[in-house]
Design a protein around this motif. Sequence first.
Motif, PDB file in Angstrom:
ATOM      1  N   ASP A 186      -7.215  62.450 -47.056  1.00  0.00           N
ATOM      2  CA  ASP A 186      -7.828  61.164 -47.405  1.00  0.00           C
ATOM      3  C   ASP A 186      -7.134  60.599 -48.630  1.00  0.00           C
ATOM      4  O   ASP A 186      -6.973  59.391 -48.765  1.00  0.00           O
ATOM      5  N   LEU A 187      -6.754  61.497 -49.518  1.00  0.00           N
ATOM      6  CA  LEU A 187      -6.121  61.087 -50.775  1.00  0.00           C
ATOM      7  C   LEU A 187      -5.021  62.093 -51.094  1.00  0.00           C
ATOM      8  O   LEU A 187      -5.241  63.303 -50.983  1.00  0.00           O
ATOM      9  N   THR A 188      -3.854  61.597 -51.463  1.00  0.00           N
ATOM     10  CA  THR A 188      -2.796  62.493 -51.948  1.00  0.00           C
ATOM     11  C   THR A 188      -2.539  62.164 -53.410  1.00  0.00           C
ATOM     12  O   THR A 188      -2.334  61.003 -53.762  1.00  0.00           O
ATOM     13  N   LEU A 189      -2.586  63.195 -54.235  1.00  0.00           N
ATOM     14  CA  LEU A 189      -2.305  63.015 -55.661  1.00  0.00           C
ATOM     15  C   LEU A 189      -0.863  63.464 -55.892  1.00  0.00           C
ATOM     16  O   LEU A 189      -0.568  64.657 -55.963  1.00  0.00           O
ATOM     17  N   ALA A 190       0.026  62.483 -55.920  1.00  0.00           N
ATOM     18  CA  ALA A 190       1.455  62.775 -56.020  1.00  0.00           C
ATOM     19  C   ALA A 190       1.815  63.018 -57.476  1.00  0.00           C
ATOM     20  O   ALA A 190       1.484  62.214 -58.345  1.00  0.00           O
ATOM     21  N   LEU A 191       2.463  64.121 -57.738  1.00  0.00           N
ATOM     22  CA  LEU A 191       2.798  64.482 -59.117  1.00  0.00           C
ATOM     23  C   LEU A 191       4.087  63.791 -59.542  1.00  0.00           C
ATOM     24  O   LEU A 191       5.087  63.817 -58.827  1.00  0.00           O
ATOM     25  N   VAL A 192       4.040  63.160 -60.684  1.00  0.00           N
ATOM     26  CA  VAL A 192       5.207  62.557 -61.335  1.00  0.00           C
ATOM     27  C   VAL A 192       5.697  61.279 -60.645  1.00  0.00           C
ATOM     28  O   VAL A 192       6.076  60.320 -61.297  1.00  0.00           O
ATOM     29  N   GLY A 193       5.698  61.258 -59.330  1.00  0.00           N
ATOM     30  CA  GLY A 193       6.173  60.064 -58.616  1.00  0.00           C
ATOM     31  C   GLY A 193       5.960  60.230 -57.131  1.00  0.00           C
ATOM     32  O   GLY A 193       5.490  61.274 -56.660  1.00  0.00           O
ATOM     33  N   PHE A 194       6.302  59.163 -56.384  1.00  0.00           N
ATOM     34  CA  PHE A 194       6.231  59.253 -54.921  1.00  0.00           C
ATOM     35  C   PHE A 194       7.314  60.189 -54.411  1.00  0.00           C
ATOM     36  O   PHE A 194       8.318  60.414 -55.083  1.00  0.00           O
ATOM     37  N   LYS A 195       7.110  60.702 -53.220  1.00  0.00           N
ATOM     38  CA  LYS A 195       8.167  61.374 -52.466  1.00  0.00           C
ATOM     39  C   LYS A 195       8.447  60.436 -51.291  1.00  0.00           C
ATOM     40  O   LYS A 195       7.515  59.789 -50.790  1.00  0.00           O
ATOM     41  N   PRO A 196       9.700  60.347 -50.806  1.00  0.00           N
ATOM     42  CA  PRO A 196       9.980  59.398 -49.712  1.00  0.00           C
ATOM     43  C   PRO A 196       9.026  59.549 -48.534  1.00  0.00           C
ATOM     44  O   PRO A 196       8.579  58.559 -47.947  1.00  0.00           O
ATOM     45  N   GLY A 197       8.676  60.797 -48.197  1.00  0.00           N
ATOM     46  CA  GLY A 197       7.774  61.023 -47.070  1.00  0.00           C
ATOM     47  C   GLY A 197       6.436  60.310 -47.229  1.00  0.00           C
ATOM     48  O   GLY A 197       5.825  59.885 -46.249  1.00  0.00           O
ATOM     49  N   LEU A 198       5.984  60.174 -48.470  1.00  0.00           N
ATOM     50  CA  LEU A 198       4.706  59.501 -48.718  1.00  0.00           C
ATOM     51  C   LEU A 198       4.821  57.996 -48.509  1.00  0.00           C
ATOM     52  O   LEU A 198       3.845  57.324 -48.185  1.00  0.00           O
ATOM     53  N   LEU A 199       6.018  57.464 -48.720  1.00  0.00           N
ATOM     54  CA  LEU A 199       6.200  56.010 -48.591  1.00  0.00           C
ATOM     55  C   LEU A 199       6.367  55.582 -47.139  1.00  0.00           C
ATOM     56  O   LEU A 199       5.998  54.472 -46.768  1.00  0.00           O
ATOM     57  N   PHE A 200       6.969  56.451 -46.324  1.00  0.00           N
ATOM     58  CA  PHE A 200       7.369  56.015 -44.983  1.00  0.00           C
ATOM     59  C   PHE A 200       6.543  56.653 -43.861  1.00  0.00           C
ATOM     60  O   PHE A 200       6.898  56.525 -42.698  1.00  0.00           O
ATOM     61  N   SER A 201       5.466  57.362 -44.198  1.00  0.00           N
ATOM     62  CA  SER A 201       4.622  57.993 -43.170  1.00  0.00           C
ATOM     63  C   SER A 201       3.192  57.479 -43.322  1.00  0.00           C
ATOM     64  O   SER A 201       2.828  56.935 -44.363  1.00  0.00           O
ATOM     65  N   GLU A 202       2.398  57.706 -42.296  1.00  0.00           N
ATOM     66  CA  GLU A 202       0.963  57.359 -42.351  1.00  0.00           C
ATOM     67  C   GLU A 202       0.254  58.485 -43.083  1.00  0.00           C
ATOM     68  O   GLU A 202       0.036  59.542 -42.505  1.00  0.00           O
ATOM     69  N   VAL A 203      -0.095  58.270 -44.334  1.00  0.00           N
ATOM     70  CA  VAL A 203      -0.623  59.402 -45.106  1.00  0.00           C
ATOM     71  C   VAL A 203      -1.954  59.132 -45.799  1.00  0.00           C
ATOM     72  O   VAL A 203      -2.406  59.956 -46.578  1.00  0.00           O
ATOM     73  N   GLY A 204      -2.613  58.025 -45.526  1.00  0.00           N
ATOM     74  CA  GLY A 204      -3.843  57.743 -46.262  1.00  0.00           C
ATOM     75  C   GLY A 204      -3.514  57.246 -47.664  1.00  0.00           C
ATOM     76  O   GLY A 204      -2.385  56.833 -47.947  1.00  0.00           O
ATOM     77  N   GLU A 205      -4.498  57.327 -48.549  1.00  0.00           N
ATOM     78  CA  GLU A 205      -4.307  56.786 -49.897  1.00  0.00           C
ATOM     79  C   GLU A 205      -3.409  57.707 -50.740  1.00  0.00           C
ATOM     80  O   GLU A 205      -3.498  58.928 -50.615  1.00  0.00           O
ATOM     81  N   VAL A 206      -2.586  57.099 -51.558  1.00  0.00           N
ATOM     82  CA  VAL A 206      -1.714  57.880 -52.450  1.00  0.00           C
ATOM     83  C   VAL A 206      -1.925  57.399 -53.882  1.00  0.00           C
ATOM     84  O   VAL A 206      -1.935  56.200 -54.147  1.00  0.00           O
ATOM     85  N   GLN A 207      -2.104  58.342 -54.779  1.00  0.00           N
ATOM     86  CA  GLN A 207      -2.180  57.998 -56.200  1.00  0.00           C
ATOM     87  C   GLN A 207      -1.139  58.840 -56.925  1.00  0.00           C
ATOM     88  O   GLN A 207      -1.071  60.055 -56.719  1.00  0.00           O
ATOM     89  N   VAL A 208      -0.337  58.184 -57.740  1.00  0.00           N
ATOM     90  CA  VAL A 208       0.674  58.924 -58.507  1.00  0.00           C
ATOM     91  C   VAL A 208       0.060  59.343 -59.839  1.00  0.00           C
ATOM     92  O   VAL A 208      -0.540  58.528 -60.539  1.00  0.00           O
ATOM     93  N   LEU A 209       0.193  60.623 -60.177  1.00  0.00           N
ATOM     94  CA  LEU A 209      -0.329  61.107 -61.455  1.00  0.00           C
ATOM     95  C   LEU A 209       0.803  61.209 -62.473  1.00  0.00           C
ATOM     96  O   LEU A 209       1.814  61.869 -62.228  1.00  0.00           O
ATOM     97  N   ASP A 210       0.587  60.546 -63.575  1.00  0.00           N
ATOM     98  CA  ASP A 210       1.533  60.613 -64.679  1.00  0.00           C
ATOM     99  C   ASP A 210       1.274  61.928 -65.422  1.00  0.00           C
ATOM    100  O   ASP A 210       0.157  62.186 -65.861  1.00  0.00           O
TER     101      ASP A 210
END
Length: 494
Positions: A186-210
């Motif tokens: 439902d939610l992916t907490l991406a560490l440091v930044g996006f990964k390409p897979g998160l940008l180009f796939s159907e993955v639900g909500e993404v939040q980048v954690l600084d």
Amino acid sequence: MRETSQLPAPGSGAFVFTAQEIRELDADLARRDLLELTMEHAGARVAEVIHARFPTGPVLALAGGGANGGDTFVAARHLHALGREVYVLAQGTRHELAGRMRRRLEGLCPIELLTEERLCAGLSKTRVVLDGLLGTGFVPPLREELTQWIRRINEAGKTVVSLDLPTGLPSDTAGDGSDAERVRADLTLALVGFKPGLLFSEVGEVQVLDLGVPPALLERHAHASCITPEEVRALLPRRVRGAHKGTAGRVYVLGGRPGYTGAPSLTAYGALRAGSGLVALYSRAELPRHPVESMAHRIEDWNALTALPRPDAVALGMGLGEDSVPVARRVLSWKVPVVLDADALQSELRGAGHDAVVWTPHPGEAARLLGIGTGDITRDPFAAARALQLAYGGTVVLKGGPSVIATPGALRVCLAGNPGMATGGSGDVLSGVIAALLGAGLSAPEAAIAGVYLHAAAGDRAYARLGYGLIASDIAHEVAPAWHVLHQASSEIL
Ligand SMILES: NC(=O)C1=CN([C@@H]2O[C@H](COP(=O)(O)OP(=O)(O)OC[C@H]3O[C@@H](n4cnc5c(N)ncnc54)[C@H](O)[C@@H]3O)[C@@H](O)[C@H]2O)[C@H](O)CC1
Ligand SMILES: [K+]
């Protein structure tokens, strides 16, 4: 197609990292004795977000054998400290770091080895699942036991938060469309930044954690970066008090043929709404619905172009058909800024471009230009955009959800925009917007970055009003208010 509600905030100037770049960043952090601190920070931030977003109920934390699992142990400890009931199931591992992490949890919350039986029992008792099985260290294909566990997680119907990446999703390329073998988060907490897979796939909500990693290190190791409204605002041309139509950019739109008259008209709308002072259309066909603010000329013979005064920029190819390549060659020889779109995106033009050219293929056109399959383009749009830029020069806009830009020095991605923009003529409007910006004096990279963003922001405005019924001319007309808001807004509002 991405769902509008799932788009990450377009304001985030986040970076994008491949798995290899994360390994390099981690090595850099380790050299500075910052890696463990970063992992601690990651776990604390993950716990904080889970607690804020899903404040009640037990949490089942699934920890894999690598650092993704290590982060999960830290998150479990912080969730426990926040008063949450946490149950940790850890994959059997000899990983030294994970072992230390595990010791740090002893006596705080229950930890057991992950088995299918325990997983099923744990899932039945939990509200939130923290998926920390695999992150950027995943090397496909999945091992059988993982496939089975993922199936169990997906079947359980619980709220799933994936740490860094949904387990099973490749980090660097688009997923293959089937989600049978990856965690549906439902939610992916991406560490440091996006990964390409998160940008180009159907993955639900993404939040980048600084994670507090120094920006200089992020920049050094990043693959690409997201376009920010702030940078676009700074790029937008300003008119001087004494401006007149001749100083605001004269754009030629060369396109259309009998039966294909809508495309160049939409380009003209895009150019006008993006501030061109003068727009002239040249076509072999009558253009019955061109904007009254533009001048449309039907020409019998493209040789007539020779006699015309040189414009400040040209958009070329929309509906132009097989005349596109000779017309493009002629216009490229003028050395004025050019947008090459649609029928002008032909491999015969390889080597004929120059620095001030913006190529705007969609994946099908990109595949034609590179002589590969469309699937190869959509699997890794960053690699495709870079390959196109190296082969054809200038700046490349690879349209999609999201669009990617390859300039000579950088890869950029635009997080604004929505699937409603997947409508005929949307790309024609974009070439007009970019041509207008080129005509106003922006360089090809600048015009591509600002143009793609403005077009996407206009699409978002049109979507807010009209939903999926939006059409290309709506996008064109929304370019003006999108620009105006950007122009006026303070950075706080953005
Ligand atoms: N700078 C950062 O962003 C930080 C990110 N961190 C986290 O580290 C992971 C990456 O960690 P790594 O140890 O390299 O890999 P993983 O944990 O993702 O996976 C390794 C683990 O997975 C097993 N494995 C690999 N392929 C398969 C497969 N096909 N089937 C089953 N199992 C597989 C392998 O054997 C290992 O046991 C990143 O995602 C972040 O979460 C760090 O915290 C540092 C800062
Ligand atoms: K994960």
